[in-house]
Design a protein around this motif. Structure first.
Motif, PDB file in Angstrom:
ATOM      1  N   ALA A   1      50.691  34.361  42.867  1.00 52.27           N
ATOM      2  CA  ALA A   1      50.570  35.196  44.061  1.00 52.27           C
ATOM      3  C   ALA A   1      50.046  34.444  45.273  1.00 52.27           C
ATOM      4  O   ALA A   1      50.488  34.691  46.400  1.00 52.27           O
ATOM      5  CB  ALA A   1      49.678  36.393  43.761  1.00 52.27           C
ATOM      6  N   SER A   2      49.123  33.509  45.087  1.00 49.84           N
ATOM      7  CA  SER A   2      48.564  32.806  46.248  1.00 49.84           C
ATOM      8  C   SER A   2      49.636  32.003  46.980  1.00 49.84           C
ATOM      9  O   SER A   2      49.718  32.037  48.204  1.00 49.84           O
ATOM     10  CB  SER A   2      47.409  31.911  45.827  1.00 49.84           C
ATOM     11  OG  SER A   2      47.864  30.920  44.925  1.00 49.84           O
TER      12      SER A   2
ATOM     13  N   TRP B   1      48.858  36.290  38.913  1.00 50.92           N
ATOM     14  CA  TRP B   1      47.691  36.042  39.762  1.00 50.92           C
ATOM     15  C   TRP B   1      47.741  34.617  40.310  1.00 50.92           C
ATOM     16  O   TRP B   1      47.420  34.375  41.478  1.00 50.92           O
ATOM     17  CB  TRP B   1      46.425  36.285  38.960  1.00 50.92           C
ATOM     18  CG  TRP B   1      45.189  36.141  39.753  1.00 50.92           C
ATOM     19  CD1 TRP B   1      44.387  35.049  39.809  1.00 50.92           C
ATOM     20  CD2 TRP B   1      44.613  37.098  40.639  1.00 50.92           C
ATOM     21  NE1 TRP B   1      43.334  35.278  40.666  1.00 50.92           N
ATOM     22  CE2 TRP B   1      43.454  36.524  41.178  1.00 50.92           C
ATOM     23  CE3 TRP B   1      44.965  38.386  41.005  1.00 50.92           C
ATOM     24  CZ2 TRP B   1      42.651  37.207  42.088  1.00 50.92           C
ATOM     25  CZ3 TRP B   1      44.157  39.051  41.893  1.00 50.92           C
ATOM     26  CH2 TRP B   1      43.020  38.461  42.428  1.00 50.92           C
TER      27      TRP B   1
ATOM     28  N   LEU C   1      50.175  38.992  33.680  1.00 45.85           N
ATOM     29  CA  LEU C   1      49.370  39.284  34.861  1.00 45.85           C
ATOM     30  C   LEU C   1      48.548  38.076  35.294  1.00 45.85           C
ATOM     31  O   LEU C   1      48.371  37.839  36.489  1.00 45.85           O
ATOM     32  CB  LEU C   1      48.463  40.490  34.610  1.00 45.85           C
ATOM     33  CG  LEU C   1      49.183  41.828  34.517  1.00 45.85           C
ATOM     34  CD1 LEU C   1      48.216  42.929  34.126  1.00 45.85           C
ATOM     35  CD2 LEU C   1      49.894  42.152  35.805  1.00 45.85           C
ATOM     36  N   ALA C   2      48.057  37.307  34.330  1.00 47.76           N
ATOM     37  CA  ALA C   2      47.323  36.088  34.679  1.00 47.76           C
ATOM     38  C   ALA C   2      48.231  35.099  35.396  1.00 47.76           C
ATOM     39  O   ALA C   2      47.835  34.479  36.396  1.00 47.76           O
ATOM     40  CB  ALA C   2      46.727  35.458  33.423  1.00 47.76           C
ATOM     41  N   CYS C   3      49.451  34.957  34.923  1.00 48.30           N
ATOM     42  CA  CYS C   3      50.404  34.061  35.594  1.00 48.30           C
ATOM     43  C   CYS C   3      50.759  34.576  36.978  1.00 48.30           C
ATOM     44  O   CYS C   3      50.913  33.789  37.913  1.00 48.30           O
ATOM     45  CB  CYS C   3      51.657  33.900  34.749  1.00 48.30           C
ATOM     46  SG  CYS C   3      51.381  32.868  33.323  1.00 48.30           S
TER      47      CYS C   3
ATOM     48  N   VAL D   1      48.319  47.093  39.652  1.00 47.38           N
ATOM     49  CA  VAL D   1      47.414  46.614  38.614  1.00 47.38           C
ATOM     50  C   VAL D   1      46.080  47.273  38.800  1.00 47.38           C
ATOM     51  O   VAL D   1      45.394  47.707  37.973  1.00 47.38           O
ATOM     52  CB  VAL D   1      47.272  45.085  38.674  1.00 47.38           C
ATOM     53  CG1 VAL D   1      46.201  44.601  37.719  1.00 47.38           C
ATOM     54  CG2 VAL D   1      48.580  44.429  38.362  1.00 47.38           C
TER      55      VAL D   1
ATOM     56  N   PHE E   1      49.672  44.004  43.109  1.00 49.41           N
ATOM     57  CA  PHE E   1      48.209  44.068  43.067  1.00 49.41           C
ATOM     58  C   PHE E   1      47.733  45.516  43.099  1.00 49.41           C
ATOM     59  O   PHE E   1      46.764  45.866  42.431  1.00 49.41           O
ATOM     60  CB  PHE E   1      47.591  43.283  44.213  1.00 49.41           C
ATOM     61  CG  PHE E   1      47.579  41.797  43.999  1.00 49.41           C
ATOM     62  CD1 PHE E   1      47.418  41.247  42.753  1.00 49.41           C
ATOM     63  CD2 PHE E   1      47.729  40.949  45.073  1.00 49.41           C
ATOM     64  CE1 PHE E   1      47.402  39.886  42.553  1.00 49.41           C
ATOM     65  CE2 PHE E   1      47.707  39.573  44.900  1.00 49.41           C
ATOM     66  CZ  PHE E   1      47.554  39.042  43.628  1.00 49.41           C
TER      67      PHE E   1
END
Length: 131
Positions: free
Chosen positions: A93-94, A90, A86-88, A131, A128
């Protein structure tokens, strides 16, 4: 409030998609990358898929090595699935949102590319929401 604009003041409205200024900014951004909007979207999707595949394989290998070194113990909480993934996501995603919106909103790309850009944006937003 004293001096505040009244509700009857004319406000700029958006009629049909991005303004000419926004289109110029998007084209300048694409010119700075040296790629078309379609190439940028394709590279983002392919690079993201390869990155996530390699990351998940590496994470599974880390769990396997950890278990062998520490007598079958599981990874510590912050390293257990799905926290690192999930950190990756995030971080990814940008860039995915930027390339997806660029392709979906510019008038130059063809309809299939616009659909692909919109699908990428919807996918990221759905993750998103999940989560």
């Amino acid at each position: 409030f004293a001096g505040a604009a009244s509700d009857s003041s004319p406000r700029p409205t958006r009629k049909n998609g991005p303004s000419a200024v926004e289109k110029r900014r998007a084209r300048r951004y694409l010119a700075s990358t040296g790629k078309s909007a379609e190439e940028l979207l394709l590279q983002n999707v392919v690079a993201g898929a390869v990155f996530f595949f390699l990351f998940i394989v590496g994470h599974a290998m880390l769990g396997w090595c950890w278990g062998r070194c520490y007598d079958g113990a599981a990874l510590p909480g912050p390293l257990r699935f799905p926290v690192p993934e999930l950190a990756c996501f995030w971080i990814y995603a940008s860039g995915a949102l930027q390339s997806g919106f660029t392709v979906a909103l510019l008038p130059d790309p063809t309809a299939p590319w616009k659909v692909a850009g919109a699908a990428l944006v919807l996918f990221v937003v759905a993750v998103f929401g999940w989560v």
